[in-house]
Design a protein around this motif. Structure first.
Motif, PDB file in Angstrom:
ATOM      1  N   ALA A   5     -23.673  34.303  18.922  1.00  0.00           N
ATOM      2  CA  ALA A   5     -22.350  33.522  19.867  1.00  0.00           C
ATOM      3  C   ALA A   5     -21.713  33.440  18.406  1.00  0.00           C
ATOM      4  O   ALA A   5     -21.609  32.182  17.674  1.00  0.00           O
ATOM      5  N   VAL A   6     -20.141  33.442  17.963  1.00  0.00           N
ATOM      6  CA  VAL A   6     -19.881  32.649  17.634  1.00  0.00           C
ATOM      7  C   VAL A   6     -18.648  32.199  18.036  1.00  0.00           C
ATOM      8  O   VAL A   6     -17.868  32.166  19.355  1.00  0.00           O
ATOM      9  N   LEU A   7     -18.505  30.637  17.810  1.00  0.00           N
ATOM     10  CA  LEU A   7     -18.338  29.147  18.150  1.00  0.00           C
ATOM     11  C   LEU A   7     -16.762  28.919  17.569  1.00  0.00           C
ATOM     12  O   LEU A   7     -16.510  29.074  16.598  1.00  0.00           O
ATOM     13  N   ILE A   8     -15.560  29.365  18.251  1.00  0.00           N
ATOM     14  CA  ILE A   8     -13.966  28.625  17.454  1.00  0.00           C
ATOM     15  C   ILE A   8     -13.868  28.308  18.126  1.00  0.00           C
ATOM     16  O   ILE A   8     -12.481  27.910  18.960  1.00  0.00           O
ATOM     17  N   PRO A   9     -13.589  27.126  17.872  1.00  0.00           N
ATOM     18  CA  PRO A   9     -12.563  25.676  18.278  1.00  0.00           C
ATOM     19  C   PRO A   9     -11.474  25.529  17.992  1.00  0.00           C
ATOM     20  O   PRO A   9     -11.343  25.794  16.674  1.00  0.00           O
ATOM     21  N   CYS A  10     -10.390  25.924  18.753  1.00  0.00           N
ATOM     22  CA  CYS A  10      -8.738  25.322  19.357  1.00  0.00           C
ATOM     23  C   CYS A  10      -8.445  24.778  19.019  1.00  0.00           C
ATOM     24  O   CYS A  10      -9.159  24.139  20.254  1.00  0.00           O
ATOM     25  N   TYR A  11      -7.087  24.400  19.306  1.00  0.00           N
ATOM     26  CA  TYR A  11      -5.525  23.351  18.978  1.00  0.00           C
ATOM     27  C   TYR A  11      -4.687  24.116  18.041  1.00  0.00           C
ATOM     28  O   TYR A  11      -4.578  23.306  16.903  1.00  0.00           O
ATOM     29  N   ASN A  12      -3.735  24.677  19.057  1.00  0.00           N
ATOM     30  CA  ASN A  12      -2.370  24.786  18.518  1.00  0.00           C
ATOM     31  C   ASN A  12      -2.604  26.157  17.249  1.00  0.00           C
ATOM     32  O   ASN A  12      -2.476  26.070  16.130  1.00  0.00           O
ATOM     33  N   GLU A  13      -3.390  27.072  17.849  1.00  0.00           N
ATOM     34  CA  GLU A  13      -3.767  27.926  16.815  1.00  0.00           C
ATOM     35  C   GLU A  13      -3.554  29.325  16.823  1.00  0.00           C
ATOM     36  O   GLU A  13      -3.797  30.068  16.047  1.00  0.00           O
ATOM     37  N   GLU A  14      -2.735  29.488  17.626  1.00  0.00           N
ATOM     38  CA  GLU A  14      -1.469  31.182  18.604  1.00  0.00           C
ATOM     39  C   GLU A  14      -1.442  31.944  17.163  1.00  0.00           C
ATOM     40  O   GLU A  14      -1.218  33.458  17.476  1.00  0.00           O
ATOM     41  N   GLN A  15      -0.658  31.247  15.903  1.00  0.00           N
ATOM     42  CA  GLN A  15      -0.205  31.792  15.048  1.00  0.00           C
ATOM     43  C   GLN A  15      -1.972  32.598  14.692  1.00  0.00           C
ATOM     44  O   GLN A  15      -1.702  34.038  14.329  1.00  0.00           O
ATOM     45  N   VAL A  35     -13.418  31.250  22.313  1.00  0.00           N
ATOM     46  CA  VAL A  35     -12.643  30.258  22.293  1.00  0.00           C
ATOM     47  C   VAL A  35     -13.034  29.240  22.964  1.00  0.00           C
ATOM     48  O   VAL A  35     -12.765  28.961  24.111  1.00  0.00           O
ATOM     49  N   TYR A  36     -13.373  28.074  22.327  1.00  0.00           N
ATOM     50  CA  TYR A  36     -12.792  27.042  23.526  1.00  0.00           C
ATOM     51  C   TYR A  36     -11.875  26.437  23.101  1.00  0.00           C
ATOM     52  O   TYR A  36     -10.866  25.331  22.183  1.00  0.00           O
ATOM     53  N   ASP A  37     -10.627  25.930  24.652  1.00  0.00           N
ATOM     54  CA  ASP A  37      -9.181  25.679  23.939  1.00  0.00           C
ATOM     55  C   ASP A  37      -9.841  24.346  23.761  1.00  0.00           C
ATOM     56  O   ASP A  37     -10.048  23.629  25.446  1.00  0.00           O
ATOM     57  N   ASN A  38      -8.875  23.333  23.136  1.00  0.00           N
ATOM     58  CA  ASN A  38      -8.780  21.438  23.487  1.00  0.00           C
ATOM     59  C   ASN A  38      -7.344  21.350  22.983  1.00  0.00           C
ATOM     60  O   ASN A  38      -6.588  20.381  22.906  1.00  0.00           O
ATOM     61  N   THR A  44      -2.466  29.706  22.456  1.00  0.00           N
ATOM     62  CA  THR A  44      -3.615  29.768  22.067  1.00  0.00           C
ATOM     63  C   THR A  44      -4.797  30.538  22.974  1.00  0.00           C
ATOM     64  O   THR A  44      -5.472  31.263  22.838  1.00  0.00           O
ATOM     65  N   ALA A  45      -4.396  30.012  23.958  1.00  0.00           N
ATOM     66  CA  ALA A  45      -5.934  30.419  24.622  1.00  0.00           C
ATOM     67  C   ALA A  45      -5.687  31.823  25.818  1.00  0.00           C
ATOM     68  O   ALA A  45      -6.038  32.454  25.380  1.00  0.00           O
ATOM     69  N   GLU A  46      -4.003  32.097  25.842  1.00  0.00           N
ATOM     70  CA  GLU A  46      -3.450  33.391  26.219  1.00  0.00           C
ATOM     71  C   GLU A  46      -3.972  34.571  25.734  1.00  0.00           C
ATOM     72  O   GLU A  46      -4.721  35.241  25.334  1.00  0.00           O
ATOM     73  N   ILE A  47      -3.948  34.246  24.318  1.00  0.00           N
ATOM     74  CA  ILE A  47      -3.671  34.977  23.105  1.00  0.00           C
ATOM     75  C   ILE A  47      -4.899  35.651  22.935  1.00  0.00           C
ATOM     76  O   ILE A  47      -5.978  36.928  22.348  1.00  0.00           O
ATOM     77  N   ALA A  48      -6.273  34.715  23.062  1.00  0.00           N
ATOM     78  CA  ALA A  48      -7.775  34.556  22.975  1.00  0.00           C
ATOM     79  C   ALA A  48      -8.261  35.765  23.784  1.00  0.00           C
ATOM     80  O   ALA A  48      -9.104  36.350  23.487  1.00  0.00           O
ATOM     81  N   VAL A  55     -13.463  32.553  26.760  1.00  0.00           N
ATOM     82  CA  VAL A  55     -12.304  31.773  27.042  1.00  0.00           C
ATOM     83  C   VAL A  55     -12.564  30.281  27.839  1.00  0.00           C
ATOM     84  O   VAL A  55     -12.849  30.331  28.908  1.00  0.00           O
ATOM     85  N   ARG A  56     -13.183  29.473  26.923  1.00  0.00           N
ATOM     86  CA  ARG A  56     -13.257  27.906  28.008  1.00  0.00           C
ATOM     87  C   ARG A  56     -12.496  26.864  27.704  1.00  0.00           C
ATOM     88  O   ARG A  56     -11.697  26.723  26.345  1.00  0.00           O
ATOM     89  N   HIS A  57     -13.010  25.634  27.969  1.00  0.00           N
ATOM     90  CA  HIS A  57     -11.878  24.555  27.830  1.00  0.00           C
ATOM     91  C   HIS A  57     -12.497  23.228  28.006  1.00  0.00           C
ATOM     92  O   HIS A  57     -13.666  22.885  28.130  1.00  0.00           O
ATOM     93  N   GLU A  58     -12.121  22.372  26.268  1.00  0.00           N
ATOM     94  CA  GLU A  58     -12.584  21.102  26.770  1.00  0.00           C
ATOM     95  C   GLU A  58     -11.365  20.345  26.577  1.00  0.00           C
ATOM     96  O   GLU A  58     -11.025  20.290  25.764  1.00  0.00           O
ATOM     97  N   TYR A  59     -11.697  19.474  27.669  1.00  0.00           N
ATOM     98  CA  TYR A  59     -10.163  18.615  28.170  1.00  0.00           C
ATOM     99  C   TYR A  59     -10.271  17.188  27.030  1.00  0.00           C
ATOM    100  O   TYR A  59      -8.838  16.069  26.874  1.00  0.00           O
ATOM    101  N   VAL A  60     -10.882  16.757  26.885  1.00  0.00           N
ATOM    102  CA  VAL A  60     -11.597  15.493  25.978  1.00  0.00           C
ATOM    103  C   VAL A  60     -10.445  16.412  24.508  1.00  0.00           C
ATOM    104  O   VAL A  60     -11.876  16.808  23.992  1.00  0.00           O
ATOM    105  N   GLN A  61      -9.949  15.324  24.080  1.00  0.00           N
ATOM    106  CA  GLN A  61      -9.240  15.469  22.963  1.00  0.00           C
ATOM    107  C   GLN A  61     -10.364  15.423  21.782  1.00  0.00           C
ATOM    108  O   GLN A  61     -11.141  14.241  21.461  1.00  0.00           O
TER     109      GLN A  61
END
Length: 315
Positions: A5-15, A35-38, A44-48, A55-61
């Motif tokens: 499993a490749v785990l990619i934590p992301c926050y504003n990485e659309e580029q 891809v876990y969008d924070n 970011t989430a849309e492109i992933a 794509v999954r989400h973590e809502y606690v920053q």
């Protein structure tokens, strides 16, 4: 249960996220990419999702909160964690996975500091901070970790399911390292290339505030994992202070037969008592940590049985 499993934590990485996903798929074609969008405010989430990632989400920053969520939700024989900023070459991932799957490594550290980090990284205080953190941990915990703050690592199932995530931010890498070292897990250093962020991509790491949090985390974990050493240092400092103030009073007493600074003498006595209490607290906590280590080993045996069951079910 995924094999890799490749785990990619992301926050504003659309580029950069699209390239990271494509590189991951090319390097590990059989892996499942998560891809876990924070709480990103960009695409970011849309492109992933458009590039085939789960794509999954973590809502606690906070990166620590993201990693807690990833390790809790995903079962895999091997986990590869990589930042979404395209600073790590995914062509190193197969070699790191091999160490986990074939050599029983519990954590493989993507070592940037032994290759191109100091020439590619344009932030001198980051260079100093990485060296300081690495030296502190290797000295305090008697280990040889080449890169403590790297965001590129591979983990075993046993590591992911026993790692207690206590930090919420970028100090999480330090916590991972110390957890593995303290529990005598098999750690491998794997030299990787490092490239600085592309133009327009900004680091979320604050050099000073996050650096101070990392150093405080090291001190806290040293107290928790090595209480005898921590409280012995406190005990020695208090004893030295007490003796330093007591010696002049005792010298004056030998000359005159009088004690003219009773308040200072009383304080010296209390400080020495605090020194002794600190030493005994360290001894008690040291015995508790030994018991915790025994429980941890039993937990590993239980996890191994659970892993075999999951593997059987996945087949």
């Amino acid at each position: 249960m995924d094999k890799i499993a490749v785990l990619i934590p992301c926050y504003n990485e659309e580029q950069t996220i699209e390239k990271v996903i494509k590189d991951s798929r090319n390097a590990l074609p059989d892996a499942v990419i998560y891809v876990y969008d924070n709480n990103s405010s960009d695409r970011t989430a849309e492109i992933a999702e458009a590039n085939g990632a789960v794509v999954r989400h973590e809502y606690v920053q906070g990166k620590g909160n993201v990693i807690r969520r990833m390790f809790r939700e995903i079962d895999a024989e091997c986990y590869v964690m990589v930042d979404g900023d395209d600073t790590y070459p995914m062509d190193s991932a197969p070699g790191m996975c091999e160490l986990v799957l074939e050599k029983n490594a519990d954590m493989v550290v993507g070592d940037r500091l032994s290759s191109t980090y100091f020439t590619e990284n344009k932030r001198p205080f980051h260079n100093f901070g990485n060296s300081l953190v690495r030296g502190s941990i290797n000295h305090l915990f008697d280990c040889d970790i080449r890169d403590v703050m790297t965001g590129f690592r591979a983990f075993s199932y046993e590591f992911a399911k026993t790692f207690p995530v206590l930090s919420t931010g970028f100090e999480i890498e330090t916590e991972m390292t110390i957890h593995a070292v303290n529990n005598h897990m098999q750690i491998e250093n794997y030299i990787i290339e490092f490239r600085d962020r592309p133009a327009g991509s900004e680091s979320k790491l604050n050099t000073y505030s996050d650096g101070m949090r990392v150093l405080m985390t090291i001190a806290r974990l040293y107290r928790d994992y090595k209480p005898m050493g921590f409280f012995l240092i406190v005990s020695i400092v208090l004893a030295v202070i007490s003796i330093a103030f007591f010696v002049p009073i005792f010298a004056a007493y030998l000359e005159t037969g009088l004690v003219d600074r009773f308040p200072t003498l009383i304080v010296c006595g209390f400080v020495m008592m605090a020194s002794l209490l600190s030493m005994f607290a360290g001894m008690i906590l040291h015995n508790l940590t030994i018991n915790h280590r025994r429980e941890f080993e039993m937990r590993l045996i239980s996890l191994n049985t659970e892993k075999k069951r999951l593997l059987k079910e996945s087949k």
